[in-house]
Design a protein around this motif. Sequence first.
Motif, PDB file in Angstrom:
ATOM      1  N   ARG A   1       6.737  12.500   3.892  1.00  0.00           N
ATOM      2  CA  ARG A   1       7.068  11.690   5.063  1.00  0.00           C
ATOM      3  C   ARG A   1       5.797  11.315   5.833  1.00  0.00           C
ATOM      4  N   GLU A   2       4.902  12.297   6.002  1.00  0.00           N
ATOM      5  CA  GLU A   2       3.652  12.048   6.713  1.00  0.00           C
ATOM      6  C   GLU A   2       2.798  11.021   5.978  1.00  0.00           C
ATOM      7  N   LYS A   3       2.799  11.135   4.645  1.00  0.00           N
ATOM      8  CA  LYS A   3       2.003  10.210   3.831  1.00  0.00           C
ATOM      9  C   LYS A   3       2.529   8.791   4.047  1.00  0.00           C
ATOM     10  N   THR A   4       3.855   8.636   3.972  1.00  0.00           N
ATOM     11  CA  THR A   4       4.465   7.323   4.178  1.00  0.00           C
ATOM     12  C   THR A   4       4.161   6.814   5.578  1.00  0.00           C
ATOM     13  N   LYS A   5       4.309   7.728   6.580  1.00  0.00           N
ATOM     14  CA  LYS A   5       4.070   7.337   7.971  1.00  0.00           C
ATOM     15  C   LYS A   5       2.625   6.884   8.146  1.00  0.00           C
ATOM     16  N   SER A   6       1.682   7.653   7.576  1.00  0.00           N
ATOM     17  CA  SER A   6       0.288   7.284   7.786  1.00  0.00           C
ATOM     18  C   SER A   6      -0.035   6.002   7.032  1.00  0.00           C
TER      19      SER A   6
ATOM     20  N   MET B   1      13.154  -2.180  11.910  1.00  0.00           N
ATOM     21  CA  MET B   1      13.537  -0.794  11.602  1.00  0.00           C
ATOM     22  C   MET B   1      12.775  -0.297  10.368  1.00  0.00           C
ATOM     23  N   ASN B   2      12.308   0.946  10.439  1.00  0.00           N
ATOM     24  CA  ASN B   2      11.652   1.506   9.262  1.00  0.00           C
ATOM     25  C   ASN B   2      12.674   1.831   8.177  1.00  0.00           C
ATOM     26  N   LYS B   3      12.237   1.680   6.941  1.00  0.00           N
ATOM     27  CA  LYS B   3      13.101   2.039   5.813  1.00  0.00           C
ATOM     28  C   LYS B   3      13.296   3.553   5.753  1.00  0.00           C
ATOM     29  N   GLY B   4      14.420   3.980   5.209  1.00  0.00           N
ATOM     30  CA  GLY B   4      14.627   5.405   5.006  1.00  0.00           C
ATOM     31  C   GLY B   4      13.843   5.906   3.802  1.00  0.00           C
ATOM     32  N   MET B   5      13.778   7.231   3.687  1.00  0.00           N
ATOM     33  CA  MET B   5      13.100   7.834   2.526  1.00  0.00           C
ATOM     34  C   MET B   5      14.104   8.040   1.403  1.00  0.00           C
ATOM     35  N   LEU B   6      13.650   7.888   0.197  1.00  0.00           N
ATOM     36  CA  LEU B   6      14.496   8.208  -0.958  1.00  0.00           C
ATOM     37  C   LEU B   6      13.858   9.360  -1.721  1.00  0.00           C
ATOM     38  N   ILE B   7      14.569  10.494  -1.722  1.00  0.00           N
ATOM     39  CA  ILE B   7      14.097  11.667  -2.454  1.00  0.00           C
ATOM     40  C   ILE B   7      14.939  11.797  -3.720  1.00  0.00           C
ATOM     41  N   VAL B   8      14.280  12.026  -4.819  1.00  0.00           N
ATOM     42  CA  VAL B   8      14.983  12.256  -6.085  1.00  0.00           C
ATOM     43  C   VAL B   8      14.693  13.691  -6.517  1.00  0.00           C
ATOM     44  N   LEU B   9      15.744  14.460  -6.719  1.00  0.00           N
ATOM     45  CA  LEU B   9      15.571  15.855  -7.123  1.00  0.00           C
ATOM     46  C   LEU B   9      16.137  16.040  -8.529  1.00  0.00           C
TER      47      LEU B   9
ATOM     48  N   ALA C   1       0.839  -1.206   0.000  1.00  0.00           N
ATOM     49  CA  ALA C   1       0.000   0.000   0.000  1.00  0.00           C
ATOM     50  C   ALA C   1       0.875   1.258   0.000  1.00  0.00           C
ATOM     51  N   ASP C   2       2.031   1.170   0.652  1.00  0.00           N
ATOM     52  CA  ASP C   2       2.906   2.327   0.771  1.00  0.00           C
ATOM     53  C   ASP C   2       3.496   2.771  -0.572  1.00  0.00           C
ATOM     54  N   CYS C   3       3.509   1.866  -1.555  1.00  0.00           N
ATOM     55  CA  CYS C   3       4.038   2.216  -2.876  1.00  0.00           C
ATOM     56  C   CYS C   3       2.977   2.880  -3.751  1.00  0.00           C
ATOM     57  N   TYR C   4       1.741   2.937  -3.246  1.00  0.00           N
ATOM     58  CA  TYR C   4       0.658   3.517  -4.029  1.00  0.00           C
ATOM     59  C   TYR C   4       0.559   5.016  -3.793  1.00  0.00           C
ATOM     60  N   ASP C   5      -0.049   5.719  -4.756  1.00  0.00           N
ATOM     61  CA  ASP C   5      -0.202   7.163  -4.604  1.00  0.00           C
ATOM     62  C   ASP C   5      -1.299   7.514  -3.598  1.00  0.00           C
ATOM     63  N   TYR C   6      -2.361   6.722  -3.583  1.00  0.00           N
ATOM     64  CA  TYR C   6      -3.487   7.007  -2.703  1.00  0.00           C
ATOM     65  C   TYR C   6      -4.006   5.719  -2.077  1.00  0.00           C
ATOM     66  N   LEU C   7      -4.507   5.880  -0.867  1.00  0.00           N
ATOM     67  CA  LEU C   7      -5.077   4.759  -0.131  1.00  0.00           C
ATOM     68  C   LEU C   7      -6.552   5.087   0.094  1.00  0.00           C
TER      69      LEU C   7
END
Lengths: 201, 201
Positions: free
Chosen positions: B184-189, B1-9, A157-163
């Motif tokens: 980050r919040e989206k991933t966390k939620s 352990m939670n995975k880290g975030m990967l940001i691509v700029l 679910a975390d790889c999706y854009d929306y839940l």
Amino acid sequence: MNKGMLIVLSGPSGSGKGTVLSEFLKGEDFKLSISATSRKPRPGDKEGITYFFKTKEEFEKMIDNGEFFEYAKFNGNYYGTPKKYVLDQINNGKNIILEIEVQGAMQVKASVPDAVLIFMTTPDIKVLRKRLEGRQTEPQEVIEQRLKTALEEVEYADCYDYLVINDELEQTVSDLKAVVETAREKTKSNLEFIKKFKGEI
Amino acid sequence: MNKGMLIVLSGPSGSGKGTVLSEFLKGEDFKLSISATSRKPRPGDKEGITYFFKTKEEFEKMIDNGEFFEYAKFNGNYYGTPKKYVLDQINNGKNIILEIEVQGAMQVKASVPDAVLIFMTTPDIKVLRKRLEGRQTEPQEVIEQRLKTALEEVEYADCYDYLVINDELEQTVSDLKAVVETAREKTKSNLEFIKKFKGEI
């Protein structure tokens, strides 16, 4: 012409995707994608409408050529989502919705980075169990297998854009519409920015 | 352990990514990814800190094995972003930011679907031209080539998760922080939902 939107909807069996989707489609300018299959046409089937009908050999050649986002075999027959059909439709400005399992969805995202991925599920696994048991059509071991698969799928679910959480049908359809509208607005504002950047507006 | 975030700029040359990024990194728990290169180490270079140093032959073998998200050759030397380093870091809970061009970014998204793609650019092409000309370090034909490339790159903005317009440095850094926080919040939620779904909370 602007490209169409590609929506990918995934979620566990029993999450109510089918019901939500048929309600959603009533008011929206979206078409379901058409699958290819190697099963024999039945009365009422129409080539290119219900399915694209292929022989087993044709289907296997398409697999070898990487022509499917995903495919699976049920009861000795192949079923698959043809890349070309989906891409042609969106390039012609048509909005397409794909109901597809999680691995296939990741394939779609790799081929079509601006596809919008929506994951639908029940509020929790207990509700899912209740819905699957409520169907009373499947033996307990099938239900247990489905719940195990659901737990694996939900990890994606975390790889999706929306839940979207399917608790109450009417609310879920309205949530799905809101999500699609948000995604559409985002695309529109990006496209407007691209034009503005280039000095076209 | 939670995975880290990967940001691509990503974003055109002259969009100010470098300056924004170094301001952003001051207050954030993010590390820049480390590139591999086939150029000879210079005084001050440290293996695994400034670069991963490889011979030309080693680098070419890594290319053949598909070990890079992207690579390029400048002045006869290779430079590339090693997949393994990035994936190891995020699997160890580290937050990584990759500054990478658009084609490479699409590769990252295909390998790491929950990577967050941010496109940064100037408000329009005229501002970009002004910034590139303001540098007074490059001949006019280089600037024209960069502007042409910028127009091509901006077409990809629609495939990114977020668009950040770099008009005024301080505002842009704060916009970038807000975008990272939202992601980050989206991933966390999502992760909390996954746990809740499974009945773990």
